[in-house]
Design an enzyme around this catalytic site. Structure first.
Site, PDB file in Angstrom:
ATOM      1  N   ASP A 151       1.134  -1.071  -0.370  1.00  0.00           N
ATOM      2  CA  ASP A 151      -0.096   0.203   0.106  1.00  0.00           C
ATOM      3  C   ASP A 151       0.919   0.955  -0.345  1.00  0.00           C
ATOM      4  O   ASP A 151       1.687   1.573   1.092  1.00  0.00           O
ATOM      5  CB  ASP A 151      -0.715   0.041   0.904  1.00  0.00           C
ATOM      6  CG  ASP A 151      -2.006   0.909   1.151  1.00  0.00           C
ATOM      7  OD1 ASP A 151      -2.570   1.633   0.160  1.00  0.00           O
ATOM      8  OD2 ASP A 151      -3.155   0.868   1.827  1.00  0.00           O
ATOM      9  N   ASP A 152       0.810   1.629  -1.601  1.00  0.00           N
ATOM     10  CA  ASP A 152       1.825   2.874  -1.302  1.00  0.00           C
ATOM     11  C   ASP A 152       2.512   3.032  -1.519  1.00  0.00           C
ATOM     12  O   ASP A 152       3.773   4.200  -0.994  1.00  0.00           O
ATOM     13  CB  ASP A 152       1.075   4.137  -0.458  1.00  0.00           C
ATOM     14  CG  ASP A 152      -0.684   4.775  -0.064  1.00  0.00           C
ATOM     15  OD1 ASP A 152      -0.812   4.488  -1.183  1.00  0.00           O
ATOM     16  OD2 ASP A 152      -0.391   5.946   0.695  1.00  0.00           O
TER      17      ASP A 152
ATOM     18  N   ARG B   3      -7.166  -1.607  -7.174  1.00  0.00           N
ATOM     19  CA  ARG B   3      -7.364  -2.317  -6.675  1.00  0.00           C
ATOM     20  C   ARG B   3      -8.773  -3.463  -7.127  1.00  0.00           C
ATOM     21  O   ARG B   3      -8.584  -4.089  -7.412  1.00  0.00           O
ATOM     22  CB  ARG B   3      -7.784  -2.668  -4.924  1.00  0.00           C
ATOM     23  CG  ARG B   3      -6.800  -2.718  -4.382  1.00  0.00           C
ATOM     24  CD  ARG B   3      -6.836  -2.230  -2.694  1.00  0.00           C
ATOM     25  NE  ARG B   3      -5.840  -1.272  -2.767  1.00  0.00           N
ATOM     26  CZ  ARG B   3      -5.104  -2.131  -1.709  1.00  0.00           C
ATOM     27  NH1 ARG B   3      -5.610  -3.910  -0.738  1.00  0.00           N
ATOM     28  NH2 ARG B   3      -3.643  -1.157  -1.244  1.00  0.00           N
TER      29      ARG B   3
ATOM     30  N   HIS C 238     -10.495  -2.930   0.874  1.00  0.00           N
ATOM     31  CA  HIS C 238     -10.268  -1.822  -0.103  1.00  0.00           C
ATOM     32  C   HIS C 238     -11.685  -1.758  -0.740  1.00  0.00           C
ATOM     33  O   HIS C 238     -11.374  -0.376  -1.701  1.00  0.00           O
ATOM     34  CB  HIS C 238     -10.050  -0.995   0.050  1.00  0.00           C
ATOM     35  CG  HIS C 238     -10.000   0.582   0.034  1.00  0.00           C
ATOM     36  ND1 HIS C 238      -8.217   1.439   0.584  1.00  0.00           N
ATOM     37  CD2 HIS C 238     -10.696   1.317   0.316  1.00  0.00           C
ATOM     38  CE1 HIS C 238      -9.040   2.398   0.595  1.00  0.00           C
ATOM     39  NE2 HIS C 238     -10.447   2.207   0.816  1.00  0.00           N
TER      40      HIS C 238
ATOM     41  N   SER D 243      -8.389   1.553   4.354  1.00  0.00           N
ATOM     42  CA  SER D 243      -6.748   1.898   4.118  1.00  0.00           C
ATOM     43  C   SER D 243      -7.018   2.282   6.728  1.00  0.00           C
ATOM     44  O   SER D 243      -7.824   1.900   6.865  1.00  0.00           O
ATOM     45  CB  SER D 243      -6.953   3.492   4.029  1.00  0.00           C
ATOM     46  OG  SER D 243      -6.389   2.795   2.804  1.00  0.00           O
TER      47      SER D 243
ATOM     48  N   ASP E 148      -0.056  -0.461  -4.918  1.00  0.00           N
ATOM     49  CA  ASP E 148      -1.452  -0.136  -5.367  1.00  0.00           C
ATOM     50  C   ASP E 148      -1.401   1.145  -6.220  1.00  0.00           C
ATOM     51  O   ASP E 148      -2.267   1.577  -6.640  1.00  0.00           O
ATOM     52  CB  ASP E 148      -2.284  -0.213  -4.579  1.00  0.00           C
ATOM     53  CG  ASP E 148      -2.804   0.247  -2.902  1.00  0.00           C
ATOM     54  OD1 ASP E 148      -0.585   1.437  -3.162  1.00  0.00           O
ATOM     55  OD2 ASP E 148      -2.770   0.689  -2.551  1.00  0.00           O
ATOM     56  N   ASN E 149      -0.470   2.149  -5.592  1.00  0.00           N
ATOM     57  CA  ASN E 149      -0.431   3.499  -6.165  1.00  0.00           C
ATOM     58  C   ASN E 149       1.180   3.857  -6.006  1.00  0.00           C
ATOM     59  O   ASN E 149       2.006   3.181  -5.610  1.00  0.00           O
ATOM     60  CB  ASN E 149      -1.316   4.122  -6.105  1.00  0.00           C
ATOM     61  CG  ASN E 149      -1.304   4.316  -4.683  1.00  0.00           C
ATOM     62  OD1 ASN E 149      -2.551   4.035  -3.931  1.00  0.00           O
ATOM     63  ND2 ASN E 149      -0.569   5.027  -4.001  1.00  0.00           N
TER      64      ASN E 149
ATOM     65  N   LYS F  26       1.731   9.311  -5.095  1.00  0.00           N
ATOM     66  CA  LYS F  26       0.353   9.582  -5.139  1.00  0.00           C
ATOM     67  C   LYS F  26      -1.093  10.428  -4.910  1.00  0.00           C
ATOM     68  O   LYS F  26      -0.411  11.388  -4.974  1.00  0.00           O
ATOM     69  CB  LYS F  26       0.145   8.614  -3.898  1.00  0.00           C
ATOM     70  CG  LYS F  26      -1.240   8.399  -3.530  1.00  0.00           C
ATOM     71  CD  LYS F  26      -1.248   7.901  -1.595  1.00  0.00           C
ATOM     72  CE  LYS F  26      -2.744   7.534  -1.178  1.00  0.00           C
ATOM     73  NZ  LYS F  26      -2.924   7.048  -0.016  1.00  0.00           N
TER      74      LYS F  26
END
Length: 502
Positions: free
Chosen positions: A29-30, A71, A123, A146, A307-308, A325
């Site tokens: 994540d991130d 996602r 999410h 999150s 994811d980003n 992001k």
């Protein structure tokens, strides 16, 4: 909706017929493009370094600017707004989520005989109708959104040792009429915001096993999430070592707030986010080492990705890419990705071919011996030739559309990227950092990319919800899984009655 091939029990990935491979997707994540060693970080990530040395780096792999859309693309093989047309991300007690009728990667592989598990952050909707167990997963352990979507008091809004934010209450979204009506996925949309409760009005963060709330995530539990996910993942692998399995391992790390365990705290030159990246590296090592120990390494495709792009304000590094992001600069959507399958994916290699999250579903469907039904449009393409290093001639994907929410902000064809509203053109082959705008020098390229963007006008649309966007799942009366009083939603616990988590 799925059609199994006659040879579903066998696949061919290089000549000889073989058993269907296990599939593991590790989604961080991130994580910034340069937050790990294989993509230039000074943070020590030896397990990821080894994974890259034994596998193939995807240097031009695209996600989405933020969590939920990315996602949705991964799970459905579609541009995010086709399967989850929302303006940003989903929040607690959202009335909408990924529609249960969507065919997910888990649906595809379960149909092919795989054991399926989602361990980590979901999410794509927190109401029971939208949970992983309704989307093809046999097992779910994790949080529904999150790790910052909890209360100030529980440590969800600040890093350890930093002062919490001041209350910033926002009203809950208006509910649909007739609160006594049963949840109905076909209730027409409302104009008000249905994506859930925001800011410091959010309820406590729940930890779920399948569809049951088993804990309230406070600061002490935040520290343990990476460890818990890793141990659950290892147990799932061991339990299913004698059959094909699909493990989706979407970590909460390294999303704000940043909670590395004590043994990693203060160890990275890149601050707390680097510390948590080191723990992620440890987790990857735990998974890969177990595969080696069980002699499953040559039977398992592992994809490591994010994811980003990384959040620059929270310490992530995306260099040499521009931005981060929530943006459609390369740093917001191009994510450091590694494909690993000893004996099938060439070791110590990399590729600049365009790949994306939505390409993983058709790729694993091919490997699992599943033919996807033609009655449901997907945007992903089979990128196995890219992973295997066998592209001969035209690559599976030569263009990509950069959507941010409902709006297409940029388009890429080959090395050229056009920012539509900014009227800026970059040659990514020569200018990966998007610093040298050549819009005025190549009018023919600008025209070609503008025309390419227009091909989506009557499908997903250039802005707003186009005719090719599918319906959201929707419930009438969304409720928090744990309310502000600490009471768990009835029916979401092991017992008959609601319980309280103090």
């Amino acid at each position: 909706m799925l059609v199994l091939l006659l040879n579903a029990a066998l696949i061919s990935t290089g000549g000889a017929a073989e058993q269907k491979p296990n599939i593991i997707v590790i989604n961080i994540d991130d994580l910034g493009y340069a937050d790990i060693g294989p993509f230039g970080s000074t943070t020590k990530t030896p397990h990821l370094d080894r994974m890259a040395a034994e596998g193939r780096k995807l240097m031009s792999h695209y996600a989405a600017p933020v969590c939920s859309p990315s996602r949705a693309a991964l799970m459905t093989g579609c541009y995010p707004k086709r399967a989850l047309p929302i303006p940003h991300v989903l929040f607690p007690a959202a009335a909408v989520g990924l529609h249960p009728d969507e065919v997910t990667m888990a649906d595809v592989l379960k149909e092919a005989g795989y054991a399926t598990a989602c361990i980590g952050k979901w999410h794509l909707g927190d109401q029971p109708e939208f949970l992983p167990t309704r989307q093809g997963f046999d097992y779910f352990y994790g949080i529904p959104y999150s790790n910052d979507m909890g209360t100030v008091a529980d440590g969800a809004k600040n890093n350890p040792g930093e002062p919490p934010p001041k209350p910033r209450a926002r009203p809950r979204p208006k509910q649909n009429p007739n609160p006594n009506q049963s949840p109905n996925l076909n209730v027409p949309p409302r104009k008000d915001d249905e994506t859930g409760i925001k800011a410091t009005a959010q309820p406590p963060l729940p930890l779920l096993r399948n569809e049951q709330v088993i804990n309230r995530v406070k600061a002490e539990q935040q520290y343990e999430l990476t460890l818990d996910y890793t141990m659950e993942a290892r147990e799932f692998i061991e339990q299913n070592k004698d059959r094909p399995f699909f493990l989706y391992l979407p970590h909460s790390a390294v999303h704000f707030p940043i909670y590395p365990r004590e043994e990693f705290a203060g160890k990275s030159p890149n601050g707390a986010i680097g510390d948590w990246a080191m723990e992620v590296d440890w987790s990857v090592g735990q998974v890969l080492d177990l595969l080696r120990e069980l002699k499953l390494d040559q039977k398992t495709l592992v994809i490591f990705t994010s994811d980003n792009g990384g959040s620059v304000r929270h310490g992530s590094k995306n260099g040499p890419l521009r931005g981060g992001k929530a943006e459609t600069w390369e740093g917001g959507m191009r994510v450091g990705t590694i494909a690993w399958w000893p004996g099938k994916i060439p070791a110590g290699t990399s590729t600049d071919e365009i790949t994306s999250m939505m390409d993983l579903l058709p790729t694993v469907a091919r490997l699992g011996g599943v033919e996807l039904s033609a009655d449901r449009k997907i945007d992903g393409v089979d990128i196995w030739p890219v992973l295997a290093g066998t592209v001969d001639g035209k690559a599976p994907r030569d263009h990509f559309f950069y959507y941010r929410g409902f709006r297409m902000e940029a388009v890429r064809f080959g090395p050229w990227k056009l920012h539509l509203d900014k009227k800026q053109l970059y040659h990514l082959g020569d200018d990966l950092g998007e610093q040298n705008d050549v819009y005025g020098q190549h009018p023919e390229v600008v025209e070609k990319l503008q025309q390419l963007a227009l091909t989506m006008e009557d499908d997903l649309g250039l802005d707003g919800v186009g005719p090719g966007c599918r319906p959201l799942g929707r419930v009438v009366k969304p409720l928090p899984l744990i309310d502000l009083e600490g009471v768990v939603r009835e029916g979401m616990t092991m017992g008959v009655n609601a319980v309280r988590f103090e």
